[in-house]
Design a protein around this motif. Structure first.
Motif, PDB file in Angstrom:
ATOM      1  N   ALA A 233       0.828  -1.206   0.000  1.00 26.34           N
ATOM      2  CA  ALA A 233       0.000   0.000   0.000  1.00 26.34           C
ATOM      3  C   ALA A 233       0.861   1.255   0.000  1.00 26.34           C
ATOM      4  CB  ALA A 233      -0.931  -0.012   1.214  1.00 26.34           C
ATOM      5  N   VAL A 234       1.938   1.249   0.786  1.00 27.87           N
ATOM      6  CA  VAL A 234       2.812   2.421   0.859  1.00 27.87           C
ATOM      7  C   VAL A 234       3.489   2.672  -0.485  1.00 27.87           C
ATOM      8  CG1 VAL A 234       4.912   3.346   1.910  1.00 27.87           C
ATOM      9  CG2 VAL A 234       3.192   2.241   3.338  1.00 27.87           C
ATOM     10  N   LEU A 235       4.057   1.630  -1.079  1.00 29.38           N
ATOM     11  CA  LEU A 235       4.739   1.806  -2.368  1.00 29.38           C
ATOM     12  C   LEU A 235       3.767   2.200  -3.467  1.00 29.38           C
ATOM     13  CD1 LEU A 235       7.404  -1.065  -2.506  1.00 29.38           C
ATOM     14  CD2 LEU A 235       7.639   1.286  -1.711  1.00 29.38           C
ATOM     15  N   ALA A 236       2.595   1.592  -3.482  1.00 28.77           N
ATOM     16  CA  ALA A 236       1.610   1.936  -4.508  1.00 28.77           C
ATOM     17  C   ALA A 236       1.146   3.377  -4.357  1.00 28.77           C
ATOM     18  CB  ALA A 236       0.432   0.971  -4.437  1.00 28.77           C
ATOM     19  N   GLU A 237       0.930   3.822  -3.117  1.00 25.56           N
ATOM     20  CA  GLU A 237       0.481   5.201  -2.887  1.00 25.56           C
ATOM     21  C   GLU A 237       1.574   6.196  -3.269  1.00 25.56           C
ATOM     22  OE1 GLU A 237      -2.046   8.302  -1.963  1.00 25.56           O
ATOM     23  OE2 GLU A 237      -2.443   6.158  -2.251  1.00 25.56           O
ATOM     24  N   ARG A 238       2.822   5.899  -2.913  1.00 24.73           N
ATOM     25  CA  ARG A 238       3.910   6.787  -3.296  1.00 24.73           C
ATOM     26  C   ARG A 238       4.048   6.860  -4.813  1.00 24.73           C
ATOM     27  NH1 ARG A 238       5.395  10.830  -1.003  1.00 24.73           N
ATOM     28  NH2 ARG A 238       6.982  10.815  -2.614  1.00 24.73           N
ATOM     29  N   ARG A 239       3.887   5.735  -5.483  1.00 22.79           N
ATOM     30  CA  ARG A 239       3.959   5.719  -6.943  1.00 22.79           C
ATOM     31  C   ARG A 239       2.872   6.586  -7.543  1.00 22.79           C
ATOM     32  NH1 ARG A 239       1.710   0.421  -9.014  1.00 22.79           N
ATOM     33  NH2 ARG A 239      -0.106   1.531  -8.205  1.00 22.79           N
ATOM     34  N   ASP A 240       1.629   6.422  -7.061  1.00 26.09           N
ATOM     35  CA  ASP A 240       0.521   7.188  -7.610  1.00 26.09           C
ATOM     36  C   ASP A 240       0.693   8.684  -7.351  1.00 26.09           C
ATOM     37  OD1 ASP A 240      -0.528   4.786  -8.387  1.00 26.09           O
ATOM     38  OD2 ASP A 240      -1.958   4.627  -6.717  1.00 26.09           O
ATOM     39  N   ARG A 241       1.175   9.037  -6.161  1.00 27.70           N
ATOM     40  CA  ARG A 241       1.368  10.450  -5.852  1.00 27.70           C
ATOM     41  C   ARG A 241       2.477  11.070  -6.693  1.00 27.70           C
ATOM     42  NH1 ARG A 241       0.744  10.900   0.803  1.00 27.70           N
ATOM     43  NH2 ARG A 241      -1.288   9.861   0.942  1.00 27.70           N
ATOM     44  N   GLU A 242       3.539  10.327  -6.901  1.00 26.73           N
ATOM     45  CA  GLU A 242       4.629  10.846  -7.721  1.00 26.73           C
ATOM     46  C   GLU A 242       4.208  10.994  -9.179  1.00 26.73           C
ATOM     47  OE1 GLU A 242       7.856   8.225  -7.050  1.00 26.73           O
ATOM     48  OE2 GLU A 242       8.222   8.914  -4.990  1.00 26.73           O
ATOM     49  N   LEU A 243       3.412  10.053  -9.675  1.00 22.30           N
ATOM     50  CA  LEU A 243       2.906  10.176 -11.044  1.00 22.30           C
ATOM     51  C   LEU A 243       1.985  11.386 -11.172  1.00 22.30           C
ATOM     52  CD1 LEU A 243       2.145   6.441 -11.956  1.00 22.30           C
ATOM     53  CD2 LEU A 243       3.979   7.886 -12.844  1.00 22.30           C
ATOM     54  N   LEU A 244       1.132  11.605 -10.177  1.00 20.78           N
ATOM     55  CA  LEU A 244       0.236  12.768 -10.201  1.00 20.78           C
ATOM     56  C   LEU A 244       1.034  14.059 -10.133  1.00 20.78           C
ATOM     57  CD1 LEU A 244      -2.614  13.922 -10.181  1.00 20.78           C
ATOM     58  CD2 LEU A 244      -2.633  13.648  -7.685  1.00 20.78           C
ATOM     59  N   ALA A 245       2.062  14.095  -9.273  1.00 18.83           N
ATOM     60  CA  ALA A 245       2.881  15.300  -9.171  1.00 18.83           C
ATOM     61  C   ALA A 245       3.608  15.588 -10.473  1.00 18.83           C
ATOM     62  CB  ALA A 245       3.878  15.140  -8.027  1.00 18.83           C
ATOM     63  N   GLU A 246       4.104  14.547 -11.119  1.00 19.25           N
ATOM     64  CA  GLU A 246       4.786  14.732 -12.393  1.00 19.25           C
ATOM     65  C   GLU A 246       3.821  15.217 -13.468  1.00 19.25           C
ATOM     66  OE1 GLU A 246       7.563  15.040 -15.276  1.00 19.25           O
ATOM     67  OE2 GLU A 246       7.861  14.776 -13.112  1.00 19.25           O
ATOM     68  N   HIS A 247       2.601  14.701 -13.453  1.00 16.36           N
ATOM     69  CA  HIS A 247       1.590  15.136 -14.417  1.00 16.36           C
ATOM     70  C   HIS A 247       1.260  16.612 -14.223  1.00 16.36           C
ATOM     71  CE1 HIS A 247      -1.824  14.931 -17.130  1.00 16.36           C
ATOM     72  NE2 HIS A 247      -2.611  15.411 -16.164  1.00 16.36           N
ATOM     73  N   ARG A 248       1.088  17.024 -12.980  1.00 16.67           N
ATOM     74  CA  ARG A 248       0.792  18.428 -12.699  1.00 16.67           C
ATOM     75  C   ARG A 248       1.972  19.322 -13.066  1.00 16.67           C
ATOM     76  NH1 ARG A 248      -2.139  17.677  -6.749  1.00 16.67           N
ATOM     77  NH2 ARG A 248      -4.132  16.871  -7.554  1.00 16.67           N
ATOM     78  N   ALA A 249       3.191  18.851 -12.800  1.00 16.31           N
ATOM     79  CA  ALA A 249       4.365  19.641 -13.168  1.00 16.31           C
ATOM     80  C   ALA A 249       4.458  19.813 -14.683  1.00 16.31           C
ATOM     81  CB  ALA A 249       5.629  18.973 -12.632  1.00 16.31           C
ATOM     82  N   ALA A 250       4.117  18.775 -15.423  1.00 18.62           N
ATOM     83  CA  ALA A 250       4.132  18.879 -16.885  1.00 18.62           C
ATOM     84  C   ALA A 250       3.090  19.883 -17.368  1.00 18.62           C
ATOM     85  CB  ALA A 250       3.892  17.496 -17.493  1.00 18.62           C
ATOM     86  N   GLU A 251       1.917  19.884 -16.739  1.00 23.67           N
ATOM     87  CA  GLU A 251       0.898  20.863 -17.117  1.00 23.67           C
ATOM     88  C   GLU A 251       1.362  22.285 -16.838  1.00 23.67           C
ATOM     89  OE1 GLU A 251      -2.628  19.787 -15.027  1.00 23.67           O
ATOM     90  OE2 GLU A 251      -3.244  18.278 -16.520  1.00 23.67           O
ATOM     91  N   ARG A 252       2.032  22.493 -15.681  1.00 27.55           N
ATOM     92  CA  ARG A 252       2.538  23.827 -15.366  1.00 27.55           C
ATOM     93  C   ARG A 252       3.608  24.261 -16.359  1.00 27.55           C
ATOM     94  NH1 ARG A 252       2.312  21.898  -9.974  1.00 27.55           N
ATOM     95  NH2 ARG A 252       4.565  21.485 -10.036  1.00 27.55           N
ATOM     96  N   ARG A 253       4.476  23.332 -16.751  1.00 24.60           N
ATOM     97  CA  ARG A 253       5.498  23.676 -17.735  1.00 24.60           C
ATOM     98  C   ARG A 253       4.869  24.062 -19.057  1.00 24.60           C
ATOM     99  NH1 ARG A 253       8.242  19.178 -15.306  1.00 24.60           N
ATOM    100  NH2 ARG A 253       7.470  17.814 -16.966  1.00 24.60           N
ATOM    101  N   ASP A 254       3.819  23.356 -19.465  1.00 26.38           N
ATOM    102  CA  ASP A 254       3.141  23.690 -20.721  1.00 26.38           C
ATOM    103  C   ASP A 254       2.496  25.066 -20.638  1.00 26.38           C
ATOM    104  OD1 ASP A 254       3.911  21.248 -21.703  1.00 26.38           O
ATOM    105  OD2 ASP A 254       1.994  20.257 -21.281  1.00 26.38           O
ATOM    106  N   GLN A 255       1.869  25.378 -19.490  1.00 30.99           N
ATOM    107  CA  GLN A 255       1.245  26.692 -19.327  1.00 30.99           C
ATOM    108  C   GLN A 255       2.283  27.804 -19.346  1.00 30.99           C
ATOM    109  OE1 GLN A 255      -0.994  26.362 -15.704  1.00 30.99           O
ATOM    110  NE2 GLN A 255      -2.507  24.946 -16.578  1.00 30.99           N
TER     111      GLN A 255
END
Length: 272
Positions: A233-255
Motif C-alpha cells: 500500500a505504501v509503495l503503490a500510494e507513493r507511486r501514484d502520488r509521484e505520477l500525479l505530481a509529475e503530471h501536474r508539473a508537466a501541465e505547469r510547464r506547458d502553461q
C-alpha cells in the motif's frame, strides 16, 4: 550477483552469461572471421600479383594479421556496444562492470589480451578462466572491467504493485513521506520475491521492513494489517502520488511555455 544497482537505486537485471553460451558465440564469431580471412587473403594475393613485390606482401600480411587479431575485434566491440554476430545470435552482450556499454578502451584491452589467451593458447586460458570466475569472465574481461550478460531468454518478470483494496482509503488520507532509495528498493525486491522465500525468512524480513517503513508513515494502518499488505500500500500510494505530481508539473510547464510565447502585454495577438 544477478543484478546491478545504479546510482538512482534502479535495479538492472544483468545475469552473467554461461561459459557454454560464450563458447557458442565465439564459435560463430570464428566462422565469420574465417570468411573475412579468406576474403582478405584473396585481396592480398591480388595486390601482390599486381605489384610483384615481396616487401608489399610482407607488410601487407603483417598489417592484415594485426587488423584481424586486434583491430577488427576492437572495432566490432566498439561499434556494436559489445554485441558481435556470435553474441547477437546467442543473446548475450559484453558490458562494463557497472552495466554500461563498453567503449573503445575496453574493446582494445579485450582484443590485446585475446591475442594471448584466445589465439596463442587456442582459447584454453579463456575457457578455464570463464568457468571458474563467478561472472564468467576471461582474463581480458578482468583487465578491461567487463563481463558478458544475458539479454535474451529466461528473463524474469516482476508483478506490478497493486493497492490492497481494504487499505486504499487509509493510504489516500495518510501522510506518506518519500522513502530513502535503498529502503524503497529493498521493499520492492522483497515484495517481488516474497512468494519464493522461506516462510521464516519471509516473516522476519517483512517485519523488519515494515518497522523501517513505518517511520515514514502517519497515521499507521489499522491494527492487524499484514506487513506485506502495508508495504504494498505504501509503495503503490507513493507511486501514484509521484505520477500525479509529475503530471501536474508537466501541465505547469506547458502553461508557462505558452505564456512565454505570447506577445507582450497590450499587443493583441494577430487574428488567424
Amino acid at each position: 550477483m544477478d543484478t546491478i544497482v545504479i546510482g538512482e537505486a534502479v535495479e538492472l537485471d544483468a545475469r552473467p552469461a554461461s561459459a557454454l553460451s560464450r563458447m557458442l558465440g565465439a564459435l560463430i564469431d570464428l566462422a565469420v572471421l574465417a570468411v573475412v580471412v579468406i576474403a582478405a587473403m584473396l585481396l592480398l594475393a591480388n595486390v601482390v600479383r599486381v605489384t610483384a613485390s615481396e616487401a608489399v606482401a610482407s607488410v601487407g600480411g603483417t598489417v592484415m594479421i594485426a587488423f584481424l587479431l586486434i583491430g577488427l575485434p576492437t572495432l566490432v566491440d566498439t561499434l556494436t556496444r559489445g554485441r558481435s554476430l556470435g553474441k547477437l545470435a546467442v543473446g548475450i552482450r559484453v558490458v562494463r562492470d557497472d552495466g554500461g556499454p563498453i567503449v573503445f578502451r575496453q574493446g582494445l584491452v579485450r582484443a590485446l589480451v585475446g591475442v594471448v589467451e584466445l589465439w596463442l593458447t587456442f582459447g584454453s586460458v579463456a575457457l578455464i578462466t570463464s568457468m571458474v570466475h563467478p561472472r564468467g569472465k576471461r582474463v581480458g574481461d578482468v583487465l578491461a572491467g567487463t563481463y558478458a550478460v544475458r539479454v535474451r531468454g529466461g528473463s524474469r518478470t516482476r508483478a506490478p504493485l497493486v493497492m490492497p483494496p481494504h487499505l486504499a482509503a487509509w493510504a489516500r488520507s495518510a501522510d506518506v513521506a518519500r522513502l530513502p532509495d535503498g529502503l524503497a528498493l529493498s521493499t520492492r525486491q522483497f515484495l517481488g520475491r516474497a512468494p519464493r522465500l522461506h516462510v521464516g525468512s519471509r516473516v522476519e524480513l517483512g517485519t523488519r521492513l515494515t518497522q523501517e517503513v513505518q517511520r515514514y508513515v502517519h497515521p499507521l494502518p489499522p491494527a492487524g494489517t499484514h506487513p506485506e499488505a502495508f508495504l504494498a500500500a505504501v509503495l503503490a500510494e507513493r507511486r501514484d502520488r509521484e505520477l500525479l505530481a509529475e503530471h501536474r508539473a508537466a501541465e505547469r510547464r506547458d502553461q508557462e511555455a505558452a505564456l512565454l510565447h505570447r506577445l507582450p502585454h497590450g499587443v493583441p495577438d494577430p487574428q488567424s
